[in-house]
Design an enzyme around this catalytic site. Structure first.
Site, PDB file in Angstrom:
ATOM      1  N   ILE A  30      45.361  28.268  23.098  1.00 19.85           N
ATOM      2  CA  ILE A  30      46.191  29.007  24.038  1.00 19.85           C
ATOM      3  C   ILE A  30      45.445  30.251  24.499  1.00 19.85           C
ATOM      4  O   ILE A  30      44.617  30.805  23.775  1.00 19.85           O
ATOM      5  CB  ILE A  30      47.555  29.382  23.387  1.00 19.85           C
ATOM      6  CG1 ILE A  30      48.492  30.047  24.401  1.00 19.85           C
ATOM      7  CG2 ILE A  30      47.372  30.224  22.140  1.00 19.85           C
ATOM      8  CD1 ILE A  30      49.924  30.243  23.877  1.00 19.85           C
ATOM      9  N   CYS A  31      45.712  30.667  25.740  1.00 20.75           N
ATOM     10  CA  CYS A  31      45.209  31.927  26.264  1.00 20.75           C
ATOM     11  C   CYS A  31      43.671  31.932  26.279  1.00 20.75           C
ATOM     12  O   CYS A  31      43.044  30.987  26.711  1.00 20.75           O
ATOM     13  CB  CYS A  31      45.812  33.071  25.443  1.00 20.75           C
ATOM     14  SG  CYS A  31      45.527  34.729  26.070  1.00 20.75           S
ATOM     15  N   GLY A  32      43.058  32.982  25.803  1.00 25.13           N
ATOM     16  CA  GLY A  32      41.609  33.124  25.856  1.00 25.13           C
ATOM     17  C   GLY A  32      40.850  32.057  25.100  1.00 25.13           C
ATOM     18  O   GLY A  32      39.674  31.805  25.401  1.00 25.13           O
TER      19      GLY A  32
ATOM     20  N   ALA B 140      47.369  25.786  26.651  1.00 26.45           N
ATOM     21  CA  ALA B 140      48.500  26.519  27.224  1.00 26.45           C
ATOM     22  C   ALA B 140      48.032  27.873  27.712  1.00 26.45           C
ATOM     23  O   ALA B 140      47.019  28.410  27.249  1.00 26.45           O
ATOM     24  CB  ALA B 140      49.619  26.694  26.197  1.00 26.45           C
TER      25      ALA B 140
ATOM     26  N   THR C 106      41.240  29.014  25.426  1.00 28.31           N
ATOM     27  CA  THR C 106      40.893  27.957  26.381  1.00 28.31           C
ATOM     28  C   THR C 106      39.556  28.255  27.050  1.00 28.31           C
ATOM     29  O   THR C 106      38.794  27.337  27.351  1.00 28.31           O
ATOM     30  CB  THR C 106      41.985  27.774  27.445  1.00 28.31           C
ATOM     31  OG1 THR C 106      42.142  28.992  28.199  1.00 28.31           O
ATOM     32  CG2 THR C 106      43.319  27.397  26.810  1.00 28.31           C
TER      33      THR C 106
END
Length: 203
Positions: free
Chosen positions: A102-104, A159, A106
């Site tokens: 999720i977030c960074g 996400a 990715t």
């Protein structure tokens, strides 16, 4: 180690609110959540909490885990300090064990080349494009995306940073914690504040 162990990566500046819905419901339904750091030295989350990892990254084996969870952190975008966790994600996926990012995180997977040929999402498409990765054609505008497992690699959940509930929904579905009706109720309760979903989820 049990067959229901999930590993949560922890590192300085990690976004401590992002995995909470998932880890709470996993633990509630019989999974064990173990934290993994680069070492076993304590780390400090973005929220200022001190977390002592249960094990170091070099002790982590996909064979001991149902899932590796990677959260956002400022460090994903400021250097290569967290690159070993993206490398661990590759090892997990190659072994057929799922990864959720999720977030960074990715962006870390994008730099590792793990999003080049499979559906995924993140904060916005141009955030990942800035990594120079080759997977832009596979970007999906969605709260969270699960790319299923194949014979050669594990499932991958991605996400964006504002979607910890959708992130948890995908994790709980992938690991079979809830079926479709309860997954829908979970999302309606915690994302939409729909009180009617509580009875369905707890029934």
């Amino acid at each position: 180690m049990t067959g229901t162990t999930v590993h949560l990566a922890v590192y300085d500046t990690f976004a401590d609110w992002e995995p909470g819905f998932a880890t709470a419901h996993l633990t509630r339904h019989g999974h064990t959540v173990r934290t993994v750091g680069l070492t076993t030295e304590p780390v400090t989350t973005m929220g200022g909490l001190r977390v002592t990892p249960d094990l170091a990254l070099d002790e982590l084996s996909p064979g001991d885990s149902r899932l590796l969870v990677l959260t956002g952190a400022s460090l994903w975008d400021t250097g290569t300090a967290l690159a070993p966790f993206a490398g661990a994600a590759r090892t997990f996926l190659d072994a057929g064990v799922p990864v959720a990012a999720i977030c960074g995180a990715t962006a870390g997977l994008a730099r590792e080349g793990l999003l080049d040929d499979r559906p995924h999402t993140s904060a916005v498409s141009f955030y990942l494009a800035a990594t120079g990765y080759a997977g832009g054609a596979h970007y999906v505008e969605a709260d969270a995306v699960t790319d299923p497992a194949t014979a050669s690699r594990g499932a991958l959940i991605t996400a964006g940073p504002t979607e910890p509930v959708a992130f948890a929904r995908e994790i709980l579905g992938l690991l079979g914690v809830y079926g479709p009706e309860k997954l829908d109720a979970f999302h309606r309760l915690f994302h939409d504040s729909d009180p009617s979903a509580y009875e369905v989820l707890e029934g």
